[in-house]
Scaffold this motif. Sequence first.
Motif, PDB file in Angstrom:
ATOM      1  N   PRO A   1      51.289  45.406  44.459  1.00  0.00           N
ATOM      2  CA  PRO A   1      50.345  46.430  44.001  1.00  0.00           C
ATOM      3  C   PRO A   1      50.280  46.582  42.484  1.00  0.00           C
ATOM      4  N   ALA A   2      51.411  46.440  41.807  1.00  0.00           N
ATOM      5  CA  ALA A   2      51.410  46.587  40.343  1.00  0.00           C
ATOM      6  C   ALA A   2      50.542  45.512  39.692  1.00  0.00           C
ATOM      7  N   ALA A   3      50.621  44.286  40.207  1.00  0.00           N
ATOM      8  CA  ALA A   3      49.798  43.203  39.666  1.00  0.00           C
ATOM      9  C   ALA A   3      48.324  43.454  39.957  1.00  0.00           C
ATOM     10  N   ALA A   4      48.016  43.869  41.183  1.00  0.00           N
ATOM     11  CA  ALA A   4      46.625  44.136  41.554  1.00  0.00           C
ATOM     12  C   ALA A   4      46.031  45.242  40.694  1.00  0.00           C
ATOM     13  N   MET A   5      46.816  46.275  40.448  1.00  0.00           N
ATOM     14  CA  MET A   5      46.331  47.381  39.620  1.00  0.00           C
ATOM     15  C   MET A   5      46.062  46.919  38.191  1.00  0.00           C
ATOM     16  N   ARG A   6      46.923  46.083  37.664  1.00  0.00           N
ATOM     17  CA  ARG A   6      46.729  45.607  36.303  1.00  0.00           C
ATOM     18  C   ARG A   6      45.475  44.739  36.203  1.00  0.00           C
ATOM     19  N   ILE A   7      45.271  43.868  37.172  1.00  0.00           N
ATOM     20  CA  ILE A   7      44.081  43.018  37.167  1.00  0.00           C
ATOM     21  C   ILE A   7      42.814  43.876  37.204  1.00  0.00           C
ATOM     22  N   GLU A   8      42.780  44.856  38.084  1.00  0.00           N
ATOM     23  CA  GLU A   8      41.584  45.687  38.219  1.00  0.00           C
ATOM     24  C   GLU A   8      41.336  46.544  36.984  1.00  0.00           C
ATOM     25  N   ARG A   9      42.408  46.982  36.349  1.00  0.00           N
ATOM     26  CA  ARG A   9      42.290  47.908  35.224  1.00  0.00           C
ATOM     27  C   ARG A   9      41.390  47.387  34.116  1.00  0.00           C
ATOM     28  N   ASP A  10      41.520  46.107  33.784  1.00  0.00           N
ATOM     29  CA  ASP A  10      40.794  45.576  32.638  1.00  0.00           C
ATOM     30  C   ASP A  10      39.822  44.456  32.996  1.00  0.00           C
ATOM     31  N   TRP A  11      39.519  44.315  34.270  1.00  0.00           N
ATOM     32  CA  TRP A  11      38.621  43.232  34.693  1.00  0.00           C
ATOM     33  C   TRP A  11      37.294  43.296  33.940  1.00  0.00           C
ATOM     34  N   ASP A  12      36.661  44.428  33.943  1.00  0.00           N
ATOM     35  CA  ASP A  12      35.339  44.545  33.326  1.00  0.00           C
ATOM     36  C   ASP A  12      35.398  44.445  31.804  1.00  0.00           C
ATOM     37  N   ARG A  13      36.532  44.705  31.225  1.00  0.00           N
ATOM     38  CA  ARG A  13      36.674  44.627  29.775  1.00  0.00           C
ATOM     39  C   ARG A  13      36.749  43.191  29.276  1.00  0.00           C
ATOM     40  N   PHE A  14      37.300  42.310  30.095  1.00  0.00           N
ATOM     41  CA  PHE A  14      37.524  40.933  29.649  1.00  0.00           C
ATOM     42  C   PHE A  14      36.679  39.884  30.360  1.00  0.00           C
ATOM     43  N   VAL A  15      36.281  40.119  31.585  1.00  0.00           N
ATOM     44  CA  VAL A  15      35.589  39.088  32.359  1.00  0.00           C
ATOM     45  C   VAL A  15      34.083  39.186  32.140  1.00  0.00           C
ATOM     46  N   VAL A  16      33.472  38.046  31.780  1.00  0.00           N
ATOM     47  CA  VAL A  16      32.028  37.954  31.589  1.00  0.00           C
ATOM     48  C   VAL A  16      31.468  37.142  32.753  1.00  0.00           C
ATOM     49  N   PRO A  17      30.852  37.770  33.727  1.00  0.00           N
ATOM     50  CA  PRO A  17      30.382  37.052  34.917  1.00  0.00           C
ATOM     51  C   PRO A  17      29.499  35.856  34.548  1.00  0.00           C
ATOM     52  N   GLY A  18      29.813  34.736  35.179  1.00  0.00           N
ATOM     53  CA  GLY A  18      29.054  33.521  34.960  1.00  0.00           C
ATOM     54  C   GLY A  18      29.526  32.676  33.800  1.00  0.00           C
ATOM     55  N   LEU A  19      30.378  33.234  32.928  1.00  0.00           N
ATOM     56  CA  LEU A  19      30.797  32.504  31.728  1.00  0.00           C
ATOM     57  C   LEU A  19      32.300  32.306  31.623  1.00  0.00           C
ATOM     58  N   GLY A  20      33.086  33.309  31.998  1.00  0.00           N
ATOM     59  CA  GLY A  20      34.542  33.176  31.883  1.00  0.00           C
ATOM     60  C   GLY A  20      35.186  34.428  31.341  1.00  0.00           C
ATOM     61  N   VAL A  21      36.271  34.266  30.635  1.00  0.00           N
ATOM     62  CA  VAL A  21      37.099  35.371  30.171  1.00  0.00           C
ATOM     63  C   VAL A  21      37.089  35.430  28.651  1.00  0.00           C
ATOM     64  N   ARG A  22      36.879  36.622  28.123  1.00  0.00           N
ATOM     65  CA  ARG A  22      36.948  36.803  26.675  1.00  0.00           C
ATOM     66  C   ARG A  22      38.377  36.555  26.189  1.00  0.00           C
ATOM     67  N   CYS A  23      38.488  35.963  25.028  1.00  0.00           N
ATOM     68  CA  CYS A  23      39.795  35.880  24.378  1.00  0.00           C
ATOM     69  C   CYS A  23      40.193  37.241  23.843  1.00  0.00           C
ATOM     70  N   VAL A  24      39.222  37.944  23.234  1.00  0.00           N
ATOM     71  CA  VAL A  24      39.429  39.255  22.644  1.00  0.00           C
ATOM     72  C   VAL A  24      38.358  40.187  23.194  1.00  0.00           C
ATOM     73  N   SER A  25      38.745  41.394  23.543  1.00  0.00           N
ATOM     74  CA  SER A  25      37.837  42.285  24.266  1.00  0.00           C
ATOM     75  C   SER A  25      36.583  42.642  23.484  1.00  0.00           C
ATOM     76  N   ASP A  26      36.658  42.693  22.157  1.00  0.00           N
ATOM     77  CA  ASP A  26      35.532  43.139  21.354  1.00  0.00           C
ATOM     78  C   ASP A  26      34.785  42.001  20.669  1.00  0.00           C
ATOM     79  N   ARG A  27      34.924  40.791  21.204  1.00  0.00           N
ATOM     80  CA  ARG A  27      34.215  39.639  20.653  1.00  0.00           C
ATOM     81  C   ARG A  27      33.445  38.929  21.764  1.00  0.00           C
ATOM     82  N   PRO A  28      32.226  38.452  21.467  1.00  0.00           N
ATOM     83  CA  PRO A  28      31.404  37.768  22.480  1.00  0.00           C
ATOM     84  C   PRO A  28      31.795  36.297  22.624  1.00  0.00           C
TER      85      PRO A  28
END
Length: 352
Positions: free
Chosen positions: A229-256
Amino acid sequence: MTAAVPATLLLDGVLDAEQAAATVRSILADQQADGAIPWFGGGHLDPWDHTEAAMALDTAGEHAAAEAAYRWLVERQNADGSWYSAYTDGEVTNASKETNFCAYIAVGAWHHHLSTGDDAFLEWVWPAVRRALDFTVALRLPGGPIAWRQDEDGTAPEEALLTGSSSILHALRCGLAIADHLEEPQPDWELAAGRLRHAVAEHPERFLDKDRYSMDWYYPVLGTALRGPAAAMRIERDWDRFVVPGLGVRCVSDRPWVTGGESAELALALWAVGQSDRAVEILRWIQHLRHTDGSYWTGYVFEDDAIWPEERTTWTAGALLLAVAALGGDHATVAVFSGEQLPSGLVVNDCC
């Protein structure tokens, strides 16, 4: 390459047999005659990414090339058990010593042994692994974290990185697996692993604040500190902050900017905690980074529709191959990254 790639490197929508073989060839093409695997041809090498690429070669059955990479490390290990942070064509280009770079040989060595069953290799590499982890553990800080580097003058800042310490935890657990196999108990590593795991899982305030970097988000999972559960919670916590659907994962949250290495590593972390469907989806997304020769661009700036930097890195290809191998059930990769078969170290409730 001397043989067809194994079925464990085939994944629908990611790699077919021809594509997998091309990606493996792209790493081999950049490996130098002495076994070194730089970031790209003519670029520099760091010991961590060099090891990740070697592990990827083992997933493809390229065991001689992987062993050459470990021989390169052993032959260049410093007397104190460390390696320098960067080398170019065999020359030191950054003389600091990053602890997670130094520790990672333990992960690679255990993965190579599980891939090959070669006990002679494990006995040969063991002294280097022991010295490397002893060097790393000697730089632990109060509360369990490991100082992230030692400077040229031998001093170490009393600062730890969550990503680096998570990787060191993984290395300590792999080192303990090697120690168990060789019947060479290492109680100091057991204590260090227990304290480090507790710090990573429960005390983020003990680490430098690098929260804007996606690695700090998923590395406590990838490094085996968090499961269930701790891992699942961590993944969900920041999914939308880092994951760009269709493209991949941001290296840094505030950069495109999405990056292939972080995306593939997140996929590996997702697989490790039972989210394989998500892992496959991310690996499919980052195929826009694939070059015609099978290598992978490091990243893509989506606001500018631009590849950046203009480099195709062996460690990006390596991370993707390792993620595919785990999803495909490759024994060594599953054993190393699931964490289920690795010694956990001592159980620590808190430390100071």
